[in-house]
Design an enzyme around this catalytic site. Sequence first.
Site, mmCIF file in Angstrom:
data_model
loop_
_atom_site.group_PDB
_atom_site.id
_atom_site.type_symbol
_atom_site.label_atom_id
_atom_site.label_comp_id
_atom_site.label_asym_id
_atom_site.label_seq_id
_atom_site.Cartn_x
_atom_site.Cartn_y
_atom_site.Cartn_z
ATOM 1 N N SER A 408 0.839 -1.212 0.000
ATOM 2 C CA SER A 408 0.000 0.000 0.000
ATOM 3 C C SER A 408 0.864 1.248 0.000
ATOM 4 O O SER A 408 0.435 2.300 -0.460
ATOM 5 C CB SER A 408 -0.874 0.027 1.268
ATOM 6 O OG SER A 408 -1.650 -1.128 1.330
ATOM 7 N N HIS A 429 -1.998 -3.128 -6.330
ATOM 8 C CA HIS A 429 -2.529 -2.748 -5.027
ATOM 9 C C HIS A 429 -4.022 -3.046 -4.981
ATOM 10 O O HIS A 429 -4.815 -2.329 -5.581
ATOM 11 C CB HIS A 429 -2.250 -1.267 -4.770
ATOM 12 C CG HIS A 429 -2.749 -0.799 -3.440
ATOM 13 N ND1 HIS A 429 -3.240 0.472 -3.225
ATOM 14 C CD2 HIS A 429 -2.862 -1.434 -2.246
ATOM 15 C CE1 HIS A 429 -3.610 0.598 -1.945
ATOM 16 N NE2 HIS A 429 -3.396 -0.552 -1.347
ATOM 17 N N GLU A 441 -5.164 -0.675 -8.126
ATOM 18 C CA GLU A 441 -4.155 0.318 -8.525
ATOM 19 C C GLU A 441 -2.970 -0.451 -9.107
ATOM 20 O O GLU A 441 -2.392 -1.308 -8.431
ATOM 21 C CB GLU A 441 -3.714 1.153 -7.313
ATOM 22 C CG GLU A 441 -4.661 2.291 -6.969
ATOM 23 C CD GLU A 441 -4.148 3.148 -5.819
ATOM 24 O OE1 GLU A 441 -3.490 2.624 -4.914
ATOM 25 O OE2 GLU A 441 -4.406 4.361 -5.822
ATOM 26 N N ASN A 479 -4.565 6.293 -1.376
ATOM 27 C CA ASN A 479 -4.167 6.461 0.030
ATOM 28 C C ASN A 479 -3.424 7.770 0.262
ATOM 29 O O ASN A 479 -3.523 8.354 1.353
ATOM 30 C CB ASN A 479 -3.313 5.278 0.480
ATOM 31 C CG ASN A 479 -4.172 4.038 0.751
ATOM 32 O OD1 ASN A 479 -5.392 4.150 0.880
ATOM 33 N ND2 ASN A 479 -3.542 2.885 0.806
#
Length: 697
Positions: A408, A429, A441, A479
């Site tokens: 992440s 991801h 991702e 994120n």
Amino acid sequence: MSIVSYQLIDNIGVIQLNNPPVNALSQALRQGLQQAITAAQNDSSQALVLICEGRTFIAGADISEFGKPPSSPSLGEMLTSIEDSQKPVIAAIHGTALGGGFETALACHYRCAAATAKVGLPEVKLGLLPGAGGTQRTPRLAGVEVALELITSGNPIGALQAEQAGLIDRVVDGDLLEGALAYARELVADAAPLRRVRDITIDTATVPAELFDNYKTKLARRARGQIAPLHIVSCVEAAVELPFEEGLKCERERFMECMQSTQSGAMRHMFFAEREAAKIKGLDRGTATREINSVAVIGGGTMGGGIAMNFANVGIPVKLLEISDEALQRGLGIIEKNYGITVSKGKLSETQKEHCLSLIDGTTNYDDLADVDLVIEAVFENLDIKKQVFSQLDSACKPGAILATNTSYQDVDLIAAATRRPADVIGLHFFSPANVMKLLEVVRGEKTSDEVIATTMKLAKTIRKVPVLSRVCYGFIGNRMLRHYAREAQLCLIEGSTPERIDTVMQNWGMAMGPLAVGDLAGMDIAYNARKALTDEQKGNPKTYCIPDALVEMGRLGQKSGAGYYNYDAKTRARSSDVGVIQLVEEKAAAQGVARREINDEEILNRLIFALINEGAKILEEGIAQRPGDIDVVYAFGYGFPVSRGGPMHYADTVGLQKVYDTLNQFHQQTGEAYWQPAALLEELVSAGKTFKEWAS
Ligand code: T1G
């Protein structure tokens, strides 16, 4: 081959459409089809078959024409030509007859379909409703309740189910054209009438009195804040109560209202943005891709198990590697449990579950990975551990195997540098739960090859994910932006608000869940442990984490411990407020020297959402994301951002970048915090009077 062709086969006229990729009802197609119907009235044909070339029957109106000036003939005019034909018109359906495509079939006098075909009216997913008679003809053929479910859900149904509902007359085995011709000849031989759906009257006695009101109540919850679903109910109600023409008029009015709504603009944007995100700027569309026929997953935790399921679900065998037999059995147990939950929800049969499980093998030996085409690492979120795993994979896996990390936050380039094949290393991801969340991702490293990027973007669609390409930065796209959203949630909390207020504001605005409830869902111990590894400087302003730290230290980790920002019922997981949390917040505010104050809903909303937008602008400036729509797709498919608002960047365009810019400046002046400085790209667009969308085009 022309877009509409016509041929006489014995006494049957065959109208063939060919408008790749999905036979969308463009102006040219509508005109050509109307001309073919008109011409066929005067030839020797006794019936007409309407069939399509390519992968599907008409899949709808041409969405790319929406918002442009109307062009003749309209879809309604074309359908009237079909329905008024003096010879029976038989629709021959394959693939997915959707929206205006299915409405075209409904305007025909008879309908046949391949057994594998699907029909549906998905307009509601675009913030619309069927605008060419679908809300009037469907209930006349299938009844009100089937029509309401089909149109308000927007989900397609298979040919057999459609036949049972009366929407399809004949399911054809074998060659569709042959079957349709045989059916047409049968109808001619039987002197079958010109059966116009519009002439069917619905017997009001068959409609439960409270049906429509109950539906509207249900939709008010299920499709909170959306306009189209409630309009659909009203249109179907009109089909029961009004003559066809008046019902059509009601449908037209409500369709135009939906078409002009911000919601529909946002949802249509998302439709194209999702497809655009799969295209890679600067990459030749003909870039070779590698075959992925076997996969390995390293790490059988929650993420590793979920990732493995994605491949087994589409028939790709998976090797799950763990460091010990005990850990491996635990990992395989998680997978079995997850499949059991899916079966109990009726989304999978026992047989399908057994088949998927049969495709997942466990091992503790890297030698067993020698032949896999792709490996996805999903071990503990620690760079040294990941580098060690990749070094082992580099030795164990065959040349050409793709080595992916599910990290992440860690730097994909540093992980790639632990191997002798950085061109084969990429980030994949997944989002928890990995077997459910659609977003993937795809993180390209500096040295990741075009072939590996093209292969993994294509593989994403195979495993039914929505891929978005990202370059390397801390947190990639989603994120990285989320940190700013979460920061503002914490500051609003300590400066004067409450978990209930913040979460209610965001959920009423359209987020699937409020930020603090999300923290409880994910478990606050994860971020707590990550923070423990950081210096005070790296952690940033203590006001942004002192409350979650205190909650974790009290054992309030979130749902997993029965309490976090909220208390959770052990059985139902229903959440309730805890006055002790407010007391804790007030104590922490005092300790931080914060004088709490009233923070209104608009300030909460703007601080959280504009923080997202500002960071998104920086991500575009830096080339981390390819386009604003990609960021919108990340937030809609990975973070519960409301599709009816189109994603953070589309929302900024609808609010107006000047307002966003001015509000950011206001926050910057109030706080002096550098992160409220408007991004350079935002400043540039505002001074040029441009939108993010215009910047991208
Ligand atoms: N209009 C224009 N382009 C369309 C399109 C459409 N309706 N549907 C698909 N495309 C393009 C898409 O952008 C992509 O383009 C390519 O076709 C392949 O699509 C009056 C008002 C049919 C199930 O909502 O659900 O009718 O990226 O990648 O995965 O009441 O496309 O290749 O350049 O999705 O095989 C109602 C929308 C419209 C159906 C095929 N119809 N489409 O899925 O391919 S509103 C829909 C889909 C309407 C009437 C109302 C899917 C698909 P490109 P794809 P796929």
